[in-house]
Motif scaffolding. Structure first.
Motif, PDB file in Angstrom:
ATOM      1  N   ASN A 197      66.206  33.894  80.126  1.00 33.76           N
ATOM      2  CA  ASN A 197      65.190  33.682  79.092  1.00 33.76           C
ATOM      3  C   ASN A 197      65.762  33.358  77.722  1.00 33.76           C
ATOM      4  OD1 ASN A 197      63.431  34.203  81.085  1.00 33.76           O
ATOM      5  ND2 ASN A 197      62.622  36.122  80.262  1.00 33.76           N
ATOM      6  N   GLU A 198      67.094  33.535  77.564  1.00 35.69           N
ATOM      7  CA  GLU A 198      67.682  33.261  76.255  1.00 35.69           C
ATOM      8  C   GLU A 198      67.803  31.752  75.987  1.00 35.69           C
ATOM      9  OE1 GLU A 198      69.251  34.315  78.856  1.00 35.69           O
ATOM     10  OE2 GLU A 198      71.096  33.154  79.099  1.00 35.69           O
ATOM     11  N   VAL A 199      67.708  30.944  77.037  1.00 33.86           N
ATOM     12  CA  VAL A 199      67.859  29.497  76.850  1.00 33.86           C
ATOM     13  C   VAL A 199      66.687  28.960  76.038  1.00 33.86           C
ATOM     14  CG1 VAL A 199      68.069  27.265  78.010  1.00 33.86           C
ATOM     15  CG2 VAL A 199      69.083  29.303  79.042  1.00 33.86           C
ATOM     16  N   ALA A 200      67.013  28.190  74.970  1.00 36.75           N
ATOM     17  CA  ALA A 200      65.961  27.660  74.091  1.00 36.75           C
ATOM     18  C   ALA A 200      66.414  26.343  73.476  1.00 36.75           C
ATOM     19  CB  ALA A 200      65.651  28.671  72.984  1.00 36.75           C
ATOM     20  N   GLY A 201      65.436  25.566  73.055  1.00 37.18           N
ATOM     21  CA  GLY A 201      65.720  24.338  72.326  1.00 37.18           C
ATOM     22  C   GLY A 201      65.308  23.090  73.078  1.00 37.18           C
ATOM     23  N   PRO A 202      65.067  22.009  72.322  1.00 38.15           N
ATOM     24  CA  PRO A 202      64.632  20.764  72.946  1.00 38.15           C
ATOM     25  C   PRO A 202      65.772  19.995  73.604  1.00 38.15           C
ATOM     26  CG  PRO A 202      64.822  20.470  70.578  1.00 38.15           C
ATOM     27  CD  PRO A 202      65.143  21.910  70.855  1.00 38.15           C
ATOM     28  N   GLU A 203      65.399  19.205  74.617  1.00 37.26           N
ATOM     29  CA  GLU A 203      66.319  18.263  75.270  1.00 37.26           C
ATOM     30  C   GLU A 203      65.598  16.922  75.275  1.00 37.26           C
ATOM     31  OE1 GLU A 203      66.697  19.981  79.175  1.00 37.26           O
ATOM     32  OE2 GLU A 203      67.599  21.826  78.404  1.00 37.26           O
ATOM     33  N   THR A 204      66.322  15.841  74.988  1.00 39.03           N
ATOM     34  CA  THR A 204      65.701  14.516  75.046  1.00 39.03           C
ATOM     35  C   THR A 204      66.456  13.668  76.055  1.00 39.03           C
ATOM     36  OG1 THR A 204      65.113  14.729  72.707  1.00 39.03           O
ATOM     37  CG2 THR A 204      64.900  12.543  73.698  1.00 39.03           C
ATOM     38  N   LEU A 238      69.633   5.100  71.939  1.00 37.62           N
ATOM     39  CA  LEU A 238      69.517   5.224  70.485  1.00 37.62           C
ATOM     40  C   LEU A 238      68.177   5.851  70.088  1.00 37.62           C
ATOM     41  CD1 LEU A 238      71.351   1.945  69.883  1.00 37.62           C
ATOM     42  CD2 LEU A 238      71.811   3.978  68.519  1.00 37.62           C
ATOM     43  N   PHE A 239      67.148   5.547  70.834  1.00 37.22           N
ATOM     44  CA  PHE A 239      65.830   6.145  70.600  1.00 37.22           C
ATOM     45  C   PHE A 239      65.893   7.647  70.875  1.00 37.22           C
ATOM     46  CE2 PHE A 239      61.205   6.240  72.345  1.00 37.22           C
ATOM     47  CZ  PHE A 239      60.752   6.779  71.157  1.00 37.22           C
ATOM     48  N   ALA A 240      66.454   8.026  72.023  1.00 39.99           N
ATOM     49  CA  ALA A 240      66.578   9.445  72.374  1.00 39.99           C
ATOM     50  C   ALA A 240      67.380  10.193  71.310  1.00 39.99           C
ATOM     51  CB  ALA A 240      67.236   9.598  73.750  1.00 39.99           C
ATOM     52  N   TYR A 241      68.451   9.570  70.831  1.00 47.05           N
ATOM     53  CA  TYR A 241      69.298  10.205  69.818  1.00 47.05           C
ATOM     54  C   TYR A 241      68.493  10.471  68.537  1.00 47.05           C
ATOM     55  CZ  TYR A 241      73.178  10.998  66.606  1.00 47.05           C
ATOM     56  OH  TYR A 241      74.021  11.541  65.668  1.00 47.05           O
ATOM     57  N   GLN A 242      67.721   9.476  68.098  1.00 47.32           N
ATOM     58  CA  GLN A 242      66.937   9.647  66.858  1.00 47.32           C
ATOM     59  C   GLN A 242      65.884  10.738  67.018  1.00 47.32           C
ATOM     60  OE1 GLN A 242      67.549   8.465  63.938  1.00 47.32           O
ATOM     61  NE2 GLN A 242      69.231   7.170  64.618  1.00 47.32           N
ATOM     62  N   ILE A 243      65.312  10.853  68.204  1.00 49.70           N
ATOM     63  CA  ILE A 243      64.299  11.892  68.439  1.00 49.70           C
ATOM     64  C   ILE A 243      64.945  13.277  68.468  1.00 49.70           C
ATOM     65  CG2 ILE A 243      62.663  12.811  70.143  1.00 49.70           C
ATOM     66  CD1 ILE A 243      61.596  10.366  68.630  1.00 49.70           C
ATOM     67  N   GLN A 244      66.060  13.410  69.204  1.00 43.60           N
ATOM     68  CA  GLN A 244      66.740  14.711  69.271  1.00 43.60           C
ATOM     69  C   GLN A 244      67.187  15.152  67.876  1.00 43.60           C
ATOM     70  OE1 GLN A 244      66.837  16.662  71.836  1.00 43.60           O
ATOM     71  NE2 GLN A 244      68.369  18.191  71.298  1.00 43.60           N
ATOM     72  N   LYS A 245      67.725  14.196  67.130  1.00 46.23           N
ATOM     73  CA  LYS A 245      68.189  14.497  65.765  1.00 46.23           C
ATOM     74  C   LYS A 245      67.013  14.958  64.899  1.00 46.23           C
ATOM     75  CE  LYS A 245      70.115  11.880  61.935  1.00 46.23           C
ATOM     76  NZ  LYS A 245      70.642  10.548  61.589  1.00 46.23           N
ATOM     77  N   LEU A 275      62.094  10.997  77.641  1.00 44.39           N
ATOM     78  CA  LEU A 275      61.319  12.166  78.062  1.00 44.39           C
ATOM     79  C   LEU A 275      61.799  13.346  77.217  1.00 44.39           C
ATOM     80  CD1 LEU A 275      60.336  13.237  81.630  1.00 44.39           C
ATOM     81  CD2 LEU A 275      61.363  14.916  80.077  1.00 44.39           C
ATOM     82  N   ILE A 276      60.858  13.927  76.482  1.00 45.15           N
ATOM     83  CA  ILE A 276      61.195  15.062  75.611  1.00 45.15           C
ATOM     84  C   ILE A 276      60.800  16.360  76.311  1.00 45.15           C
ATOM     85  CG2 ILE A 276      60.785  16.172  73.384  1.00 45.15           C
ATOM     86  CD1 ILE A 276      59.861  13.413  72.318  1.00 45.15           C
ATOM     87  N   GLU A 277      61.765  17.233  76.510  1.00 40.18           N
ATOM     88  CA  GLU A 277      61.472  18.612  76.904  1.00 40.18           C
ATOM     89  C   GLU A 277      61.464  19.380  75.590  1.00 40.18           C
ATOM     90  OE1 GLU A 277      60.720  19.878  79.800  1.00 40.18           O
ATOM     91  OE2 GLU A 277      61.599  18.642  81.385  1.00 40.18           O
ATOM     92  N   GLY A 278      60.266  19.675  75.091  1.00 33.29           N
ATOM     93  CA  GLY A 278      60.125  20.151  73.717  1.00 33.29           C
ATOM     94  C   GLY A 278      60.511  21.600  73.467  1.00 33.29           C
ATOM     95  N   GLY A 279      61.044  22.274  74.462  1.00 26.54           N
ATOM     96  CA  GLY A 279      61.440  23.666  74.284  1.00 26.54           C
ATOM     97  C   GLY A 279      61.154  24.436  75.553  1.00 26.54           C
ATOM     98  N   TYR A 280      61.550  25.715  75.552  1.00 27.23           N
ATOM     99  CA  TYR A 280      61.464  26.536  76.772  1.00 27.23           C
ATOM    100  C   TYR A 280      60.308  27.528  76.712  1.00 27.23           C
ATOM    101  CZ  TYR A 280      65.641  24.709  78.924  1.00 27.23           C
ATOM    102  OH  TYR A 280      66.534  23.871  79.541  1.00 27.23           O
ATOM    103  N   MET A 281      59.392  27.363  77.649  1.00 22.36           N
ATOM    104  CA  MET A 281      58.269  28.306  77.749  1.00 22.36           C
ATOM    105  C   MET A 281      58.741  29.677  78.235  1.00 22.36           C
ATOM    106  SD  MET A 281      55.559  25.667  79.515  1.00 22.36           S
ATOM    107  CE  MET A 281      54.298  26.893  79.868  1.00 22.36           C
ATOM    108  N   THR A 282      59.944  29.753  78.783  1.00 19.59           N
ATOM    109  CA  THR A 282      60.468  31.026  79.283  1.00 19.59           C
ATOM    110  C   THR A 282      61.205  31.814  78.198  1.00 19.59           C
ATOM    111  OG1 THR A 282      62.192  29.596  80.196  1.00 19.59           O
ATOM    112  CG2 THR A 282      60.655  30.572  81.749  1.00 19.59           C
ATOM    113  N   ASN A 283      61.415  31.196  77.020  1.00 20.11           N
ATOM    114  CA  ASN A 283      62.048  31.929  75.926  1.00 20.11           C
ATOM    115  C   ASN A 283      60.953  32.602  75.096  1.00 20.11           C
ATOM    116  OD1 ASN A 283      62.913  31.910  72.876  1.00 20.11           O
ATOM    117  ND2 ASN A 283      64.794  32.027  74.079  1.00 20.11           N
TER     118      ASN A 283
END
Ligand SMILES: [Zn+2]
Length: 358
Positions: A197-204, A238-245, A275-283
């Motif tokens: 459950n400690e895993v958190a944060g977005p992935e793009t 480059l799009f994914a990078y700009q979104i993650q940033k 595809l944006i994984e906007g964060g962890y629902m398990t955290n």
């Protein structure tokens, strides 16, 4: 990850490891005006100039590129104190992010297709106990918020669903293709197995390069052929990078990195697609944010910033004034270029070397 090293091929200290050509990071950095130094000897190395900072870890396939984590396709290696990097990663990830203008196919973005993940009988991740939270609910709410903000920013927006309905995966990019959308953005929220459950944060995520395994595979799928999405693969990166940033910098969240995957909704997209994984629902902390409309509004605002920043990078050159009636353009004096790796004027000084190292 342990590497089975089979060195000893080339005179210029290049190596062939697990089927990949590896080159010394020091040589590539030197040819591109970057200085390298250890952050932790033998473990972590930085390559920098006044405008660029790259960080690589031994045996890791996550690099830090100007402050944002980016997945490499192959782990960097340490050959008796020399850090080696796969030529494949220089070609497909590092150089496109450092020299966007050489890789982008500029195109004006008029319409953006938003894809709220899951829907109807497909709930996506389900987290809870007393009250169950369904991923499909929050992807739709984020998409509707993002739609409104993007429209206010002047974009046309289409959605693959606007209600709690089931939509087949292939129909999602198909809609974007049919409407000639300039960008495709699939929205999801993540979950881990119990006990993490400690895993958190977005992935793009953006499409995996041909010849590499995806970030979410265990080395599998490298023999996967090209998909439609690979035609605009560098734009998608480059799009994914700009979104993650934008997510990491505006929301102050943990950076789970730009990643590569052949998600079904990405493969068939004809336009830059992420595809944006906007964060962890398990955290416990992050889930409260995901379920909160105020936080989702901030997340949508960050995504809009990322899209606008990508649009700036991707602007067609026709916006520049015509060349006629202007004096000949002189090259800028050394050190004044705004290009990230051209501050020392050492790019391209040796064509033979460039061919090898770049
Ligand atoms: Zn999902």
């Amino acid at each position: 990850m342990a590497l089975c090293l089979a060195f000893g091929v080339a005179p210029a200290h290049a190596a062939f490891i697990n089927g990949q050509t590896y080159v010394p990071l020091a040589d590539w950095a030197g040819a591109n005006g970057l200085k390298i130094f250890w952050l932790r000897r033998g473990e972590e190395i930085a390559a920098t100039n006044p405008t660029t900072r790259l960080v690589f870890d031994k045996d890791s396939n996550t690099a830090e590129i100007n402050g944002i984590h980016v997945a490499l396709s192959f782990p960097v290696a340490n050959d008796h104190g020399n850090i080696l990097i796969a030529q494949f990663d220089l070609d497909n990830t590092v150089r496109p992010l450092l020299f966007p203008s050489r890789y982008l196919k500029p195109k004006r973005i008029a319409t953006i297709c938003l894809d709220p993940g899951h829907g109807g009988r497909d709930s996506g991740n389900r987290v809870g106990g007393f009250f169950w939270h369904n991923e499909k609910t929050y992807t739709l709410q984020l998409a509707l918020e993002l739609r409104d903000q993007l429209r206010r920013a002047g974009f046309n927006v289409i959605l693959t669903r606007t209600r709690d309905t089931y939509v087949d995966l292939p129909d999602r990019p198909a809609l974007a293709n049919r409407f000639g959308a300039g960008l495709f953005v699939s929205l999801h929220f993540n979950a881990t197995q119990t006990g993490k459950n400690e895993v958190a944060g977005p992935e793009t995520y953006c499409i995996t390069p041909v010849g590499a395994a995806s970030s979410n595979a265990q080395g599998e799928g490298a023999d996967h052929g090209a998909t439609t999405a690979n035609r605009v693969e560098k734009n998608s990166l480059l799009f994914a990078y700009q979104i993650q940033k934008a997510l990491v910098q505006n929301l102050g969240v943990n950076d789970r990195s730009v990643r590569r995957a052949r998600w079904a909704v990405l493969c068939d997209a004809q336009m830059p697609a992420i595809l944006i994984e906007g964060g962890y629902m398990t955290n416990p902390t992050e889930s409260k944010r995901i379920y909160d409309a105020v936080w989702r509004r901030q997340m949508a605002a960050a995504i809009v910033k990322g899209i606008v920043n990508y649009q700036k990078l991707n602007a067609p050159k026709s916006a520049a004034p015509p060349a006629i009636n202007h004096p000949p353009v002189k090259p800028p004096p050394s050190g004044t270029s705004t290009h990230p790796l051209r501050t020392s004027g050492s790019v391209g000084v040796s064509p033979a070397r460039n061919t090898m190292m770049n």
